[in-house]
Design an enzyme around this catalytic site. Structure first.
Site, short mmCIF file in Angstrom:
data_model
loop_
_atom_site.label_atom_id
_atom_site.label_comp_id
_atom_site.label_asym_id
_atom_site.label_seq_id
_atom_site.Cartn_x
_atom_site.Cartn_y
_atom_site.Cartn_z
N GLN A 1 0.80 -1.25 -0.01
CA GLN A 1 0.09 -0.05 -0.06
C GLN A 1 0.89 1.45 0.09
O GLN A 1 1.89 1.47 0.79
CB GLN A 1 -0.93 0.05 1.28
CG GLN A 1 -1.81 -1.20 1.58
CD GLN A 1 -1.38 -2.50 2.15
OE1 GLN A 1 -0.21 -2.48 2.05
NE2 GLN A 1 -2.09 -3.00 2.97
N GLN B 1 -0.55 0.01 -5.75
CA GLN B 1 -1.57 -0.50 -4.70
C GLN B 1 -2.13 0.84 -3.90
O GLN B 1 -1.27 1.46 -3.33
CB GLN B 1 -1.08 -1.31 -3.97
CG GLN B 1 -2.14 -1.99 -3.08
CD GLN B 1 -1.67 -3.40 -2.42
OE1 GLN B 1 -0.88 -3.85 -2.47
NE2 GLN B 1 -2.55 -3.81 -1.27
N ASP B 2 -3.41 0.83 -4.04
CA ASP B 2 -4.03 2.07 -3.06
C ASP B 2 -3.51 3.34 -3.31
O ASP B 2 -3.20 4.17 -2.73
CB ASP B 2 -3.71 1.72 -1.55
CG ASP B 2 -4.47 0.69 -1.08
OD1 ASP B 2 -4.90 -0.15 -1.64
OD2 ASP B 2 -4.27 0.32 0.32
N ASP C 1 -7.01 -2.41 -5.77
CA ASP C 1 -7.80 -1.34 -5.17
C ASP C 1 -7.32 0.27 -5.20
O ASP C 1 -7.31 0.82 -4.14
CB ASP C 1 -7.68 -1.75 -3.37
CG ASP C 1 -8.11 -3.33 -3.25
OD1 ASP C 1 -8.77 -3.73 -4.19
OD2 ASP C 1 -7.55 -3.78 -2.16
N ARG D 1 -14.06 -4.55 -5.65
CA ARG D 1 -14.33 -5.88 -4.73
C ARG D 1 -14.70 -5.07 -3.50
O ARG D 1 -14.42 -4.03 -3.01
CB ARG D 1 -13.12 -6.52 -4.37
CG ARG D 1 -11.97 -5.93 -3.94
CD ARG D 1 -10.96 -7.03 -3.91
NE ARG D 1 -9.48 -6.45 -3.14
CZ ARG D 1 -8.46 -7.14 -2.75
NH1 ARG D 1 -8.71 -8.48 -2.59
NH2 ARG D 1 -7.62 -6.42 -2.25
#
Length: 547
Positions: A339, A361-362, A383, A451
């Site tokens: 992250q 990521q993130d 994500d 998700r």
């Protein structure tokens, strides 16, 4: 009919409404404004979490029994503020006694987040408590937004322990306050006061331009050249401005005595290697760059580099009414560092126009409040648009990029934890297509639109072009084989275009919907979902209010 039977029927009706809300984004609690039977216990029984409500009022004498729902709302918010202050104090005390640097980092985030929770609850209380002879100072929709933010703050506090792979020590610290349950009760009761379609107005007023932007300031976003912007401060790496770093300019903005007027910071072209923060109470700040390819703010913090997800952000924005135009926010940590946030925003009524947000990521943490993104580029892998704001992305380019071998791309992980939160991610009239680095391996990487990070995760994709690389299933469970949230989430699509727009092979979850009517889809537009017609007109930012 005796009163006990009436009470049981009423309670059953409330719980049925709450159940329906899990599956429909527009349902709100219907409550009887004159329900007074059973004393304070009778009122508490109307909430999702009666026990913390009863416990609080049994231990605090001197309150007057409410006669209508609006009075009960005020009492609940007051009680929740009291518990939030206790929770923050317990966290602060734990921080003083903590010698583990990883736990200290988690506690620091939580102390800030609980501090903001107190701010949001106090803002709500002041807004819904009319002074003698005056009307209340905010709409019920405003209150629902701020209460949603308060709950999101408490939820954000928890994952810090897992970021550092230390045992969950936060929940025991604050569990005795039952703060999350009390905020959920506030959301449910305030939801009962929301009329259908109430999102159309905010404190900015139903028509005209919001009071926090003057006629002169409206033209700032219309200027084609940033050099023509009448800035309060100029940032330039070469020393030709007032300061050489963006944070120095933000700090100067935060020291001004009056924050009601727009404070414009022009950031000249250059790569600014720094992490910036626009803190609470540093309101009405506007950053204007020379274009997303020319003005770049970049950092490399990550979870694997020793930061919490929350604090890894290259740019953290908290002050109200923030605007950014013509900038890039970048996190260079890379796909193997986990992250790593490029931009985190919890700025209410904020605008990001012609900005690029880049990471893996993130990438983009749309943490909370009401946000609008127009003409932006967003890059990432897992994500990479996540959080629990009420946010609309319009005319944006969403670019999944190459992840680590064996990983799938997931565009959104929306974090709605309570069915009464008026939050969600709406992607409207945009394009989802592969980033250049994904194209060579596009056949080996699965890409999903979202998700469920939290139980009531809500994401809609409207009139958006879906390139062929998007999985025919469209959406992914949280983990392979997991059923978490599949019945309670709300994922929907409406009139999308492109090779992957067919819904024939989409997931068959109870929470997935294909919207067939304009009236259903319009609930997630700028005008209704973020009350955009009350605060976006005349900013110079183009937007479409409806579909």
């Amino acid at each position: 009919m005796n009163m006990l039977l009436m009470h049981k029927i009423y309670l059953l009706s409330f719980r049925l409404v709450l159940l329906l809300l899990c599956f429909h984004p527009l349902t709100t609690v219907a409550a009887d404004d004159n329900f007074t039977t059973g004393g304070i216990d009778g009122w508490c029984d109307q909430t999702p979490y009666p026990d913390p409500c009863k416990c609080y009022f049994r231990n605090h004498n001197g309150f007057r029994l409410p006669t209508q729902l609006s009075e009960f709302r005020i009492m609940l918010v007051e009680a929740t503020i009291d518990r939030a202050i206790s929770a923050r104090d317990e966290l602060t005390q734990s921080s003083r006694n903590c010698t583990d640097c990883r736990k200290q980092a988690v506690l620091a985030d939580c102390i800030d987040l609980y501090g903001d929770t107190i701010v949001q609850l106090t803002r709500t209380l002041e807004g819904v408590s009319p002074k003698a002879g005056t009307k209340k100072r905010c709409t019920d929709f405003d209150a629902q937004t701020w209460l949603s933010t308060a709950l999101t703050n408490t939820e954000t506090c928890r994952p810090g322990s897992s970021d550092f792979n230390v045992s969950d020590f936060i929940t025991p610290i604050v569990s005795n306050t039952k703060i999350s349950n009390l905020i959920s009760n506030c959301l449910a009761v305030n939801g009962g006061l929301l009329p259908t379609g109430s999102n159309s107005t905010t404190t900015a007023g139903g028509k005209g331009f919001p009071t926090w932007v003057s006629g002169k300031e409206r033209r700032l976003l219309q200027l084609k050249s940033a050099r023509a912007v009448p800035a309060n401060l100029v940032v330039a790496k070469d020393g030709s401005g007032h300061v050489t770093t963006v944070q120095a300019a933000i700090d100067l903005a935060g020291r001004r005595k009056v924050t009601s007027g727009r404070y414009v910071i022009y950031v000249k072209r250059g790569i600014y290697q720094e992490n910036i923060n626009v803190r609470l109470n540093n309101d009405n700040v506007m950053l204007v760059g020379d274009g997303m390819r020319s003005t770049i703010i970049t950092g490399g913090r990550s979870v694997k580099g020793g930061y919490t997800t929350y604090n890894s952000a290259t740019a953290g924005i908290e002050g109200l009414h923030f605007i950014a135009k013509g900038l890039t926010f970048r996190n260079t940590a890379g796909p193997d560092k986990g992250q790593a946030v490029a931009l985190r925003s919890s700025s209410d009524l904020s605008i990001f126009y012609k900005c690029s947000i880049e990471g893996y990521q993130d990438t983009l943490m749309v943490h909370s409040q009401r946000q609008f993104y127009r003409g932006c580029y967003i890059y990432g892998t897992i994500d990479f648009i996540f959080g629990n704001a009420a946010v609309v992305f319009q005319n944006c380019l969403i670019l999944p990029r190459r992840p680590l071998k064996g990983q799938a791309n997931v565009i959104t992980a929306q974090g709605r934890a309570d069915p009464f939160q008026n939050t969600g991610i709406s992607i409207h009239n945009s394009r989802i297509q592969p980033a250049p680095d994904l194209k060579p391996v596009i056949r080996t990487v699965k890409t999903y639109m979202g998700r469920p990070w939290m139980k009531y995760s809500r994401t809609v994709v409207l009139k958006t072009h879906l390139d062929s690389f998007v999985s025919p299933l469209g959406w992914s469970p949280w983990n392979e084989g997991s059923v978490f949230g599949l019945d309670t989430l709300f994922y929907a699509e409406y009139k999308n275009t492109g090779p992957a727009s067919s819904t024939t092979w989409r997931v068959r979850w109870k929470g997935f919907h294909v919207l067939n009517t304009d009236s259903d889809a319009s609930a997630f537009t700028v005008g209704r979902f973020i009350a955009g017609t009350a605060w976006l007109p005349h900013t110079g930012v183009p937007y479409t209010s409806g579909l």
